[in-house]
Scaffold this motif. Structure first.
Motif, short mmCIF file in Angstrom:
data_model
loop_
_atom_site.label_atom_id
_atom_site.label_comp_id
_atom_site.label_asym_id
_atom_site.label_seq_id
_atom_site.Cartn_x
_atom_site.Cartn_y
_atom_site.Cartn_z
N ALA A 54 0.86 -1.19 0.00
CA ALA A 54 0.00 0.00 0.00
C ALA A 54 0.89 1.23 0.00
O ALA A 54 1.45 1.61 1.03
CB ALA A 54 -0.92 -0.02 1.21
N ARG A 63 -7.82 -0.46 1.10
CA ARG A 63 -7.92 -0.66 -0.35
C ARG A 63 -9.35 -0.43 -0.82
O ARG A 63 -10.30 -0.78 -0.12
CB ARG A 63 -7.49 -2.08 -0.72
CG ARG A 63 -6.04 -2.37 -0.40
CD ARG A 63 -5.60 -3.69 -1.00
NE ARG A 63 -4.23 -3.98 -0.63
CZ ARG A 63 -3.16 -3.45 -1.23
NH1 ARG A 63 -3.34 -2.59 -2.22
NH2 ARG A 63 -1.95 -3.75 -0.85
N GLU A 68 -6.15 4.02 -0.14
CA GLU A 68 -5.34 3.85 -1.33
C GLU A 68 -6.08 4.33 -2.56
O GLU A 68 -7.31 4.29 -2.59
CB GLU A 68 -4.96 2.36 -1.49
CG GLU A 68 -4.12 1.81 -0.35
CD GLU A 68 -2.74 2.46 -0.28
OE1 GLU A 68 -2.08 2.56 -1.33
OE2 GLU A 68 -2.34 2.86 0.81
#
Length: 274
Positions: free
Chosen positions: A158, A245, A273
């Motif tokens: 990440a 995410r 992200e």
């Protein structure tokens, strides 16, 4: 909005947790050389709320008190207070659009006292467009706070979370512990999995260490549950960083994030992200 205009924003509701969050946010604003925005959301139709969640004192009094305390404790930090009439979750997610960092107590004045993380905090951490820090309701434990920790899947690193963690470690003058944990390895292959994960993690971290040569980095690869390893690491952490995410759903926090947010012994930053 220019990045120079971004704020550190904290949500307050009069609870002890939110007042502690305001104090933490002010210290962070000073480190980042950013103004602090203190936000209090008032419901549009308070008479429809359950009695335990209704405002018990005028909003103006609360914001005046918070501003006074911050002026005494952090006189170098410019503070702006805002009152908005909207649902708390909507107001804070919207505020994140103009913030470099959003700070919340993990649990506010409503809900069930036995919960360490409230539904409002989880909702915002899953949806905010900027990094969101949740402070544990009990405050940090008695262990020394000697590192910043970031949880990382070395197979899919990440990037935003790594950058946030390196910057946090540098600004706090602390080493950065990078944890890659994978419980998928079979018992017989644990050592092989640890070695392979360590090699992969070293490759991921190499360019970051060149970019941030002043940050001491400790890489840790474990063949164990990521949630458990990160919770254990939080005992000596000033801050624990997780990436969030994008998923198939509009907003989603995975099982590792849930485990860490409910059990960590330090503030947890959830970094979205791209």
């Amino acid at each position: 909005m220019s990045t120079m205009d971004l704020t550190v924003t904290v949500g307050v509701d009069g609870s002890e947790a939110s007042l502690a969050a305001a104090d933490w946010a002010a210290r962070e604003a000073l480190l980042r050389d950013r103004p602090l925005r203190v936000l209090h959301a008032l419901p549009l139709m308070p008479h429809l709320l359950p009695s335990w969640s209704r405002q018990t004192r005028p909003s103006g009094d609360l914001l005046h008190e918070v501003r006074h305390v911050l002026a005494v404790r952090h006189p170098q930090v410019p503070v702006r207070t805002d009152e908005v009439h909207d649902a708390v979750t909507s107001a804070l997610v919207a505020a994140g659009e103009d913030a470099e960092l959003l700070v919340l107590g993990a649990r506010g004045s409503g809900g069930f006292p036995e919960l360490r993380v409230g539904s409002t905090a989880l909702h915002i951490a899953a949806r905010a467009g900027c990094p969101t820090v949740l402070l544990p309701v009990d405050g940090p434990g008695a262990h020394p706070r000697e590192q910043v920790v970031v949880g990382l899947d070395a197979r899919r690193p990440a990037e935003e979370a790594l950058q946030f963690a390196f910057l946090a470690a540098r600004s706090h003058g602390l080493p950065l512990l990078v944890v890659h944990a994978d419980e998928g390895s079979e018992a017989g292959g644990a050592e092989r999995g640890r070695n392979g994960g360590g090699t992969l993690l070293s490759r991921v971290l190499e360019p970051w260490q060149l970019t941030y040569p002043d940050v001491e980095v400790v890489a840790d690869t474990e063949c164990a549950s990521p949630g458990r390893v990160l919770v254990e690491s939080s005992a000596k952490a000033r801050l624990l960083v997780l990436g969030r995410r994008p998923g198939d759903r509009v907003a989603w926090l995975g099982p590792v994030a849930h485990a860490v947010l409910h059990h960590a012994d330090c503030p947890v930053a959830v970094v979205p992200e791209a």
